[in-house]
Design a protein around this motif. Structure first.
Motif, PDB file in Angstrom:
ATOM      1  N   LEU A   1     -40.815  -6.226 -81.450  1.00 18.29           N
ATOM      2  CA  LEU A   1     -39.948  -4.997 -81.844  1.00 18.29           C
ATOM      3  C   LEU A   1     -39.476  -4.036 -80.258  1.00 18.29           C
ATOM      4  O   LEU A   1     -39.256  -2.883 -80.409  1.00 18.29           O
TER       5      LEU A   1
ATOM      6  N   GLY B   1     -41.590   1.391 -80.913  1.00 18.03           N
ATOM      7  CA  GLY B   1     -42.218  -0.260 -81.666  1.00 18.03           C
ATOM      8  C   GLY B   1     -43.360  -1.119 -81.174  1.00 18.03           C
ATOM      9  O   GLY B   1     -43.567  -1.378 -81.567  1.00 18.03           O
TER      10      GLY B   1
ATOM     11  N   VAL C   1     -38.892   1.444 -86.992  1.00 11.69           N
ATOM     12  CA  VAL C   1     -38.061   0.473 -86.958  1.00 11.69           C
ATOM     13  C   VAL C   1     -37.662  -0.381 -88.028  1.00 11.69           C
ATOM     14  O   VAL C   1     -38.331  -0.440 -88.924  1.00 11.69           O
TER      15      VAL C   1
ATOM     16  N   VAL D   1     -33.168  -6.331 -84.572  1.00  9.76           N
ATOM     17  CA  VAL D   1     -33.979  -4.481 -84.899  1.00  9.76           C
ATOM     18  C   VAL D   1     -32.241  -3.747 -85.367  1.00  9.76           C
ATOM     19  O   VAL D   1     -31.280  -4.527 -83.990  1.00  9.76           O
TER      20      VAL D   1
ATOM     21  N   ARG E   1     -33.514   2.207 -84.903  1.00  4.31           N
ATOM     22  CA  ARG E   1     -34.619   3.148 -84.720  1.00  4.31           C
ATOM     23  C   ARG E   1     -34.631   4.158 -85.000  1.00  4.31           C
ATOM     24  O   ARG E   1     -33.333   5.240 -84.224  1.00  4.31           O
TER      25      ARG E   1
END
Length: 978
Positions: free
Chosen positions: A266, A280, A305, A316, A319
């Motif tokens: 992450l 992350g 995330v 991903v 965020r």
């Protein structure tokens, strides 16, 4: 009822017919054949996959059960009150007995609760201090486990434990299949997922095959193991999402194939090519929306995330920053909202899952208007009623449940419900009941308990010996039942919560004395020591409430502390707010512990996972420094730019005004423009035990130009003395004193003393006897060395130009390493200097927060949290007429034969000879042999229970009661359970 009062929920008709809310739970609990007691009877080799239903029944009195104690409100070591019985019609079971007999064991560390789809069963997961001795004092492998408790709640007034499923390790991860037939539990440090299935034949639960490994060899850091955290079933029920707390990743487990199908790092570096960028890290919880989008809470980096699956590959998506540390998540499909419980902000965040934007923060209190406020109430778990009208959140530090009304366009705070100490999770049942679990309880006082011993206390003591009495074994979990009818009376329950937290108890006379001191006191010296109880040091004083039979370090060993208590004020009811060093340092420097500390610390101390993250390092990495500076501080640091980049620390508090990671005492002082100097607080302790180039011991490091300390807190770095050695039991406090004295003499010449001095004298912790310098190599000598260092600071100040405007505050970070007949939190504390009463005994039940509040008010600083803001200053200690004072330090005669005494002046040596004392009962070789294999390099890495027993027998020479006497091997040994 006002027009603002919530309407009755659909279940209220059922609730109105319930009877006997306050009837104690029956002790004749239904017989169960799947209890932990049965498991223990079969021995520690019972495989989890074995059909437990074949085990034979045991007598009712040995069956697991819920127990109710006194219904009276209790005062906590924090100064707060807790009264879970204050809710009309509610119930509270303050102990969950897992095993009876000579060595009873109760559930500890309840962190997670789930309800079955039919609302008839609760699943409770423990993750507390798990090490337990049997009646003979030996480690009981069968008892030293975590547990899943299966609780029948068909009758909410009379819940009963139907089964206790033993598991080796756990943390916070637990998920239940939609049909209620399969339970998934994270193995914590074991890095696996355990699967349990309900038998269609008899309704019992048993392991369904071998655990599913997650495949991590280690965690990301220095000498840390992996640790599973949150677990969530995928929307289609075919997979399991698992957050890997110490690997900064998300795993997807294919349940059909029972293997990890993919794992996503992450962090921005590995996932997006943004090397060295924070993000992350420390993923805690995970959930998924109806479109399959995944949300993961990053505790360290304060973001959610968002992960999407494209062509069966995760990536991903974005965020979403959060103002506080996000922990638990709750998805609301009706409103397209993700609710985020946050520490370091007093509220719940709302994220719009359509726009993927942070929308707003729901405040804990209706009148709270500042979104940045952070009194430290630790919002830590979320639930919603079945109708979706109300949102509930546990407030771990306020000991309450917050309630929001979701029926309007803009959710509103409706009030608070009181709980027991440190609520951790909650579940809304379909029978109109809210269930809450907590993970702390008062350590007993006046009831025959003492801290630190496997067997209880020692022979010829007024305290009854009992097994499993280490302070973390005395901190139990409870289960609370709150009828949702209580929402009709949120006005009174909210007032009860506010009263329990004493929002403004400061009296006019308190302010008067504090104003007087603030006008005259210009400097504060704050000394923090390590781990001693009151009776262990001052129990032999004739004045005050002491027990001399428990005194291991009496006047002959600690003459200066005895004289300070007699000459100034003897505080014989002072409680350390923390249980152990991990939270003790948090309480002593920030007036609170963060939610992650309350969750992970008991498990860590029980060798169940996690690292010691409470003095600036994280996963043993110095996050106070960045880049090349980290490897200079500790060459063991991996050369990985993506390893915890930046200075974010998941255990660092924000200030009460919401300033990022500036919630410490020194933070407040710096914001107020105060001058500061740090000697040993929050330095990189891993450096002393580094595999490459450990920092050598140096008696006079400034003269020898040998750096001794690297700051592990970015704020403290510019103010930290690099020649003052931090926590190291091999190094005498006398040399720490000499380094402080060197700079103090410079301050005298400059006529300018820092307004706040942080000074760490830790040698009363004792240990490292084989490596100890200058013959200070037994517990008595090390405590005497610590005692003398404290006395020398008082003497140096008393004969300086700063004597008239400086106060010294001395506290132990915790009291875990010694017995006490009154309370496992009771310890020593001293206040020294002008305007302090002389020859007085003050028995007011002060604690660490009162001491911090006193220093804050004298220095003109705001409170660090809502907890110290609610505590009175220690005004009874002061007398405006006592302006003049003096003190002369005198070493214990124990120190005179040591090599350390060659540095004493003739006057100091002759002073020590006045008080004759026998030599230590045993030499260094004895202590090194008795403690062989113990790690004294960092606080509390040893088996504290075993060490305390060794201390007692080696110093006092008194055996345990005859029927409990053991050889050395009889104590708990955790070497196989790291």
């Amino acid at each position: 009822m006002s027009s603002n009062s919530p309407q009755k929920l659909p279940t209220s008709r059922f609730l109105s017919k319930r009877k006997g809310y306050h009837q104690p739970v029956t002790r004749n609990v239904q017989r169960i054949c799947l209890s932990l007691a049965i498991t223990l009877a079969l021995g520690s080799n019972l495989a989890l996959g074995q059909d437990l239903a074949a085990a034979r029944p045991v007598p009712d009195q040995q069956a697991p059960r819920l127990e109710q104690g006194s219904k009276a409100a209790q005062i906590l070591p924090t100064g707060q009150r807790v009264d879970p019985w204050a809710i009309p019609g509610g119930q509270f079971w303050d102990a969950i007995r897992l095993k009876d007999g000579p060595a009873p064991i109760d559930a500890r560390g309840l962190l997670r609760a789930l309800s079955s789809p039919d609302g008839q069963t609760l699943f409770l997961l423990t993750s507390g201090f798990k090490l337990n001795a049997d009646a003979a004092g030996k480690l009981s492998p069968a008892d030293s486990r975590q547990s899943i408790l299966v609780v029948n709640i068909h009758s909410p007034a009379h819940p009963r434990i139907e089964q206790v499923i033993p598991i080796t390790n756990s943390f916070v991860g637990m998920a239940l299949a939609s049909d209620g037939s399969t339970l998934y539990v994270g193995g914590g440090v074991d890095d696996k997922v355990q699967v349990f299935r309900k038998s269609s034949a008899n309704g019992s639960w048993a392991a369904a095959g071998a655990p599913i490994p997650l495949g991590h060899q280690s965690g990301l850091g220095i000498d840390v193991k992996p640790l599973t955290a949150g677990i969530q079933l995928s929307r289609n029920g075919q997979g399991l999402l698992v957050t890997n707390l110490y690997n900064d990743s998300l795993s997807y487990v294919d349940l059909a194939q029972r293997r990890v199908a993919w794992e996503l790092d992450l962090r921005p570096g590995p996932s997006e090519g943004k090397t060295g960028q924070p993000g992350g890290e420390s993923p805690f919880d995970v959930t998924q929306d109806e479109d399959g989008r995944i949300y993961v809470s990053s505790l360290r980096d304060r973001e959610i995330v968002v992960v999407e699956i494209q062509d069966q590959h995760p990536r991903v998506r974005t965020r979403i920053p959060t103002p506080g540390n996000p922990n638990r998540l709750l998805y609301d499909p009706k409103r397209h909202s993700l609710y985020v419980a946050m520490d370091n902000r007093d509220g719940v965040g709302i994220i719009d899952t359509r726009t993927l934007q942070y929308r707003k923060t729901l405040p804990v209190l209706a009148k709270q208007t500042d979104p940045h406020v952070n009194w430290g109430w630790s919002t830590n778990a979320l639930a919603m009623d079945p109708s979706g009208q109300f949102l509930f959140a546990t407030l771990g530090a306020m000991n309450a449940v917050a309630v929001w009304d979701l029926r309007e366009q803009h959710p509103t705070s409706r009030g608070l419900l009181p709980t027991a100490w440190s609520p951790q999770d909650l579940v809304v049942g379909n029978q109109g009941t809210l269930w809450v679990v907590n993970n702390k309880s008062n350590t007993p006082g006046h009831t025959g308990y003492c801290s630190g011993y496997i067997h209880g206390c020692i022979a010829d003591s007024p305290v009854t010996p009992r097994p499993n009495q280490y302070i973390l074994q005395l901190s139990l979990s409870g289960l609370q039942e709150i009828p949702l009818q209580a929402l009709q009376d949120l006005g009174s329950t909210t007032q009860a919560v506010l009263a329990n937290n004493q929002m403004d108890p400061i009296r006019p006379e308190d302010r008067q004395i504090m104003d007087f001191l603030r006008q005259r006191i210009r400097h504060v010296i704050y000394i923090v020591k390590e781990n001693r109880s009151y009776d262990q040091v001052l129990g032999d004083l004739p004045q005050g409430n002491g027990d001399p039979s428990l005194t291991e370090f009496p006047r002959s060993t600690t003459p200066n502390q005895h004289r300070l208590a007699e000459q100034f004020v003897l505080l014989d009811h002072f409680l350390d707010t923390g249980e152990v060093s991990g939270d003790g340092w948090a309480w002593s420097t920030a007036a609170r512990e963060l939610d992650i500390t309350s969750k992970i610390l008991p498990n860590n101390y029980g060798r169940g996972g996690g690292s010691y993250d409470w003095e600036g390092t994280s996963r043993n990495v110095n996050v106070g420094l960045q880049g090349a500076a980290r490897r200079q501080a500790n060459p063991n640091t991996p050369e990985d730019p993506n390893l915890l980049p930046g200075t974010a620390n998941w255990a660092a508090p924000d200030s009460s005004e919401g300033r990022y990671q500036q919630g410490y005492l020194w933070s407040a002082a710096l914001r107020a423009g105060k001058s500061l100097r740090n000697y040993g607080f929050f330095v990189d302790l891993q450096r002393y035990d580094a595999k490459e180039n450990p920092i050598p011991l140096a008696r006079f490091p400034h003269r020898e130009k040998v750096r001794q300390a690297y700051a592990a807190n970015p704020e403290l770095a510019p103010y930290t003395d690099p020649y003052f050695r931090g926590f190291d039991n091999a190094y005498p406090d006398y040399y720490r004193y000499l380094e402080w004295e060197r700079e103090f003499r410079g301050y005298v010449q400059q006529k300018r003393l820092p307004e706040l001095t942080l000074l760490r004298f830790m040698h009363d912790h004792t240990g490292s006897f084989k490596e100890a310098m200058d013959g200070i190599n037994t517990p008595e000598l090390q405590v005497a060395d610590n005692d003398y260092a404290v006395g020398l600071v008082a003497e140096q100040l008393a004969h300086s130009p700063f004597a008239h405007d400086t106060l010294i505050f001395v506290v132990e970070d915790d009291a875990q390493d010694g017995p006490d007949h009154l309370n496992a939190h009771r310890s020593t504390a001293y206040i020294i200097g002008p305007y302090v009463k002389q020859h007085a005994v003050v028995s007011t039940p002060y604690n660490t927060l009162n001491l911090l509040r006193t220093m804050e008010m004298i220095l003109g600083l705001p409170p660090l949290s809502g907890l110290d803001a609610a505590q009175r200053p220690m005004s009874e200690v002061f007398d405006p007429s006592q302006q003049h004072w003096d003190f002369r330090a005198c070493p214990s005669a124990l120190l005179l034969p040591s090599a350390l005494s060659q540095h004493f002046s003739p006057a100091q040596r002759s002073c020590g000879k006045i008080a004759t004392v026998a030599q230590p009962r045993h030499d260094a070789q004895y202590w090194a042999e008795k403690t062989k294999g113990m790690d004294f390099h960092v606080e509390d890495h040893i088996d504290t229970q075993k060490y305390n027993r060794i201390l007692w027998e080696g110093i006092m020479g008194t055996p345990y009661p005859e029927h409990l006497r053991l050889d050395t091997a009889g104590a708990i040994d955790t070497s196989d359970h790291d």
